[in-house]
Design an enzyme around this catalytic site. Structure first.
Site, PDB file in Angstrom:
ATOM      1  N   LYS A  22      -4.995  32.210  13.658  1.00  0.00           N
ATOM      2  CA  LYS A  22      -3.534  32.220  13.895  1.00  0.00           C
ATOM      3  C   LYS A  22      -3.022  33.653  13.969  1.00  0.00           C
ATOM      4  O   LYS A  22      -2.247  34.000  14.849  1.00  0.00           O
ATOM      5  CB  LYS A  22      -2.820  31.483  12.754  1.00  0.00           C
ATOM      6  N   ASN A  23      -3.486  34.482  13.042  1.00  0.00           N
ATOM      7  CA  ASN A  23      -2.933  35.839  12.967  1.00  0.00           C
ATOM      8  C   ASN A  23      -3.402  36.736  14.107  1.00  0.00           C
ATOM      9  O   ASN A  23      -2.898  37.840  14.278  1.00  0.00           O
ATOM     10  CB  ASN A  23      -3.262  36.480  11.608  1.00  0.00           C
ATOM     11  N   CYS A 116       7.048  32.536   6.152  1.00  0.00           N
ATOM     12  CA  CYS A 116       6.843  32.176   4.754  1.00  0.00           C
ATOM     13  C   CYS A 116       7.645  33.082   3.836  1.00  0.00           C
ATOM     14  O   CYS A 116       7.668  34.296   4.019  1.00  0.00           O
ATOM     15  CB  CYS A 116       5.363  32.318   4.378  1.00  0.00           C
ATOM     16  N   ARG A 121       9.540  40.983   2.732  1.00  0.00           N
ATOM     17  CA  ARG A 121       9.081  41.095   4.118  1.00  0.00           C
ATOM     18  C   ARG A 121      10.054  41.852   5.020  1.00  0.00           C
ATOM     19  O   ARG A 121      10.543  41.332   6.030  1.00  0.00           O
ATOM     20  CB  ARG A 121       8.747  39.712   4.693  1.00  0.00           C
ATOM     21  N   ASP A 306      -3.949  36.666   1.797  1.00  0.00           N
ATOM     22  CA  ASP A 306      -3.887  35.296   2.312  1.00  0.00           C
ATOM     23  C   ASP A 306      -4.932  34.384   1.673  1.00  0.00           C
ATOM     24  O   ASP A 306      -4.830  33.162   1.792  1.00  0.00           O
ATOM     25  CB  ASP A 306      -4.070  35.289   3.843  1.00  0.00           C
ATOM     26  N   ARG A 399       1.542  25.104   9.826  1.00  0.00           N
ATOM     27  CA  ARG A 399       1.834  26.360  10.525  1.00  0.00           C
ATOM     28  C   ARG A 399       0.556  27.145  10.795  1.00  0.00           C
ATOM     29  O   ARG A 399       0.493  27.928  11.750  1.00  0.00           O
ATOM     30  CB  ARG A 399       2.796  27.216   9.692  1.00  0.00           C
TER      31      ARG A 399
HETATM   32  C1  UD1 Z   1       0.456  39.756   8.198  1.00  0.00           C
HETATM   33  C2  UD1 Z   1      -0.113  38.353   8.271  1.00  0.00           C
HETATM   34  C3  UD1 Z   1      -0.015  37.673   6.917  1.00  0.00           C
HETATM   35  C4  UD1 Z   1      -0.699  38.530   5.864  1.00  0.00           C
HETATM   36  C5  UD1 Z   1      -0.176  39.954   5.898  1.00  0.00           C
HETATM   37  C6  UD1 Z   1      -0.931  40.901   4.973  1.00  0.00           C
HETATM   38  C7  UD1 Z   1       0.294  37.680  10.536  1.00  0.00           C
HETATM   39  C8  UD1 Z   1       1.012  36.770  11.455  1.00  0.00           C
HETATM   40  N1  UD1 Z   1       0.630  37.597   9.257  1.00  0.00           N
HETATM   41  O1  UD1 Z   1       1.820  39.629   7.827  1.00  0.00           O
HETATM   42  O2  UD1 Z   1      -0.665  36.406   7.018  1.00  0.00           O
HETATM   43  O3  UD1 Z   1      -0.428  37.986   4.590  1.00  0.00           O
HETATM   44  O4  UD1 Z   1      -0.281  40.503   7.234  1.00  0.00           O
HETATM   45  O5  UD1 Z   1      -2.272  40.878   5.285  1.00  0.00           O
HETATM   46  O6  UD1 Z   1      -0.589  38.411  10.937  1.00  0.00           O
HETATM   47  N2  UD1 Z   1       6.200  45.900   4.716  1.00  0.00           N
HETATM   48  C9  UD1 Z   1       7.277  46.743   4.566  1.00  0.00           C
HETATM   49  N3  UD1 Z   1       7.957  47.108   5.682  1.00  0.00           N
HETATM   50  C10 UD1 Z   1       7.620  46.699   6.931  1.00  0.00           C
HETATM   51  C11 UD1 Z   1       6.501  45.839   7.074  1.00  0.00           C
HETATM   52  C12 UD1 Z   1       5.806  45.459   5.947  1.00  0.00           C
HETATM   53  O7  UD1 Z   1       7.634  47.133   3.462  1.00  0.00           O
HETATM   54  O8  UD1 Z   1       8.295  47.076   7.908  1.00  0.00           O
HETATM   55  C13 UD1 Z   1       5.463  45.470   3.523  1.00  0.00           C
HETATM   56  C14 UD1 Z   1       5.598  43.959   3.302  1.00  0.00           C
HETATM   57  O9  UD1 Z   1       6.792  43.640   2.614  1.00  0.00           O
HETATM   58  C15 UD1 Z   1       4.370  43.670   2.470  1.00  0.00           C
HETATM   59  C16 UD1 Z   1       3.342  44.631   3.045  1.00  0.00           C
HETATM   60  O10 UD1 Z   1       4.076  45.651   3.730  1.00  0.00           O
HETATM   61  O11 UD1 Z   1       4.618  43.962   1.125  1.00  0.00           O
HETATM   62  C17 UD1 Z   1       2.353  43.998   4.000  1.00  0.00           C
HETATM   63  O12 UD1 Z   1       3.048  43.406   5.067  1.00  0.00           O
HETATM   64  P1  UD1 Z   1       2.430  43.301   6.532  1.00  0.00           P
HETATM   65  O13 UD1 Z   1       1.047  43.850   6.541  1.00  0.00           O
HETATM   66  O14 UD1 Z   1       3.418  43.858   7.480  1.00  0.00           O
HETATM   67  O15 UD1 Z   1       2.356  41.729   6.721  1.00  0.00           O
HETATM   68  P2  UD1 Z   1       2.784  40.877   7.974  1.00  0.00           P
HETATM   69  O16 UD1 Z   1       2.441  41.614   9.223  1.00  0.00           O
HETATM   70  O17 UD1 Z   1       4.164  40.357   7.793  1.00  0.00           O
END
Ligand code: UD1
Length: 421
Positions: A22-23, A116, A121, A306, A399
């Site tokens: 999915k990711n 989620c 986030r 995850d 999902r």
């Molecule tokens: C993706 C994955 C999710 C996984 C996560 C971490 C997808 C669709 N989802 O989510 O399944 O759990 O990676 O491996 O691929 N953060 C900030 N600012 C930002 C962006 C992120 O502070 O602009 C923080 C987030 O709050 C979190 C951390 O960085 O604490 C990791 O987030 P991120 O790696 O961005 O996760 P996602 O891309 O949302």
């Protein structure tokens, strides 16, 4: 509404074919909007989040169709750079369409994404990178209007955290930038490499994906391509946890074992016997699950956040005390109160540390999925529990996990899905 009902204590046996990731599928579908032409994407899992991405593609003027596990996107007619809130809210990855729209049209208008509720986030890293590339972003009551009056320019960007989504979004936006974009402290997840492989097949010039520094040369002429999505490493780890909890021995077919190297040591520490071959992994459950002294979630190649919930559920019936430290998201133990309803003895400290005192037995209960992986964790616990567990709110599971209960049933579990009123 539907529930999954599992009667536990039936050992699993046989093999299960692993779904596509999915990711990986979600950023690649967003990327299909950034190129001009037909993309044929194989091994695309049949999930509600993928449907949501296809709806966004349709809305912006692409043509999409699914044939089994192949999704075909014709982006030649893409003509809208605005995505309505109702589509953005369906999932977190909708934010990746902003990078794709910036690359394709030089502008984009989106609202905050859904997904989620596992933490705050934020998307600050995405937006500040776009600004460094010359984008002007106005936040009009949650509506983000992005434009690049002087065009996007390649930039040297250093991420404060190796965010997966920010790395992907920057990779996408940089396709439309003049010159080279360099992302330092980039995420290194296999899904980043898959996105780069897709984009390279479309004509992009990207080097370094899978490493901490990624370089993208913008303004290459991009066309569609044919691509196969990598197997889902998180779902693979879910099946391993299911087998460990239920007992028995299963084969997971179609895995990329290299992607599982961060999780295999944890399952082995719990007593699972794992054999890896090129595209198959077998797991034999231990007679009694051992505790894991301490496990910490980290960005790849660390233990994935995850897979945390499913391992927490597996350890609920272990011998001894395990400690799990969640380092990525702030709100990722929402499955714990549900596991406690089943008899687990788990205490969460400071919101980010779970201390699991293994119990002899779990009992079936009525529980609710709060998020995708937390929902899968309830299935893991249910497989090793005495009696019947009813899992509610299974739209979270749908999902990201394709037909979980039917795959478990094929492995010998007493698992079914029922409609509720
Ligand atoms: C993706 C994955 C999710 C996984 C996560 C971490 C997808 C669709 N989802 O989510 O399944 O759990 O990676 O491996 O691929 N953060 C900030 N600012 C930002 C962006 C992120 O502070 O602009 C923080 C987030 O709050 C979190 C951390 O960085 O604490 C990791 O987030 P991120 O790696 O961005 O996760 P996602 O891309 O949302």
């Amino acid at each position: 509404m539907e529930n999954i009902i599992i009667s536990g204590m039936n050992p699993l046996n046989g093999s299960v074919e692993l779904q596509g990731s999915k990711n990986s599928a979600l950023p690649i579908l967003a990327a299909a909007a950034a190129v001009d032409g037909i993309s044929i994407i194989h091994n695309c899992p049949d999930l509600s989040d993928v449907d949501a991405a296809m709806k966004i593609l349709d809305f912006i003027g692409c043509k999409t169709k699914r044939e089994g596990h192949t999704v075909i996107v014709d982006s030649s007619g893409a003509n809208a750079s605005r995505i309505p809130e109702r589509l953005m809210k369906e999932m977190r990855s909708s934010i990746l369409f902003l990078g794709a729209l910036l690359a394709r049209f030089g502008c984009g208008c989106v609202s905050a994404p859904g997904g989620c509720e596992i933490g705050l986030r934020p998307i600050d890293l995405h937006l500040s990178a776009f600004r460094s590339m010359g984008a002007v972003i106005e936040d009009n009551g949650g509506l983000l209007e992005c434009s690049a009056p002087l065009g996007l320019k390649g930039a040297a960007l250093s991420l404060a955290f190796p965010s997966v989504g920010a790395t992907e979004n920057i990779m996408l936006a940089s396709l439309g930038a003049d010159g080279e974009t360099v992302i330092t402290n980039a995420a290194r997840e296999p899904e980043i490499i898959d996105l780069a492989r897709f984009l390279s097949s479309c004509g992009a010039e990207i080097i370094g994906a899978g490493e901490s520094v990624i370089r993208i040369k913008g303004k290459a002429k991009l066309h569609g391509c044919e691509h196969r999505i990598i197997p889902d490493r998180i779902v693979a780890s879910t099946y391993i946890a299911c087998a460990a909890s239920a007992g028995g021995k299963i084969a997971v077919k179609g895995v990329d074992c290299a992607h599982l190297s961060p999780v295999i040591p944890a399952f082995e520490a719990a007593g699972c016997i794992i054999h890896q071959s090129e595209k198959e992994l077998t797991v034999k459950a231990p007679k009694k699950i051992s505790r894991i002294k301490s496990l910490r979630t980290m960005p790849y190649p660390g233990f994935p956040t995850d897979s945390q919930a499913i391992v927490t559920a597996m350890l609920a019936r272990s011998e001894g005390t395990s400690v799990i430290i969640e380092k990525i998201f702030e709100n990722r133990f929402r499955h714990v109160p549900e596991l406690i309803k089943m008899g687990a003895d788990i205490r969460v400290e400071d919101g980010c540390v779970a201390v699991i005192e293994g119990v002899e037995r779990l009992s079936g209960a009525r529980v609710g999925a709060c998020d995708l992986r937390g929902g899968c964790a309830l299935a893991v616990a249910a497989l090793g529990a005495e009696g019947e567990t009813v899992i509610e709110n299974i739209h979270h599971i749908d999902r990201g996990c394709e037909s979980l209960e039917s795959r478990l049933r094929e492995l010998g579990a007493d698992a079914k899905r029922i409609k509720t009123n």
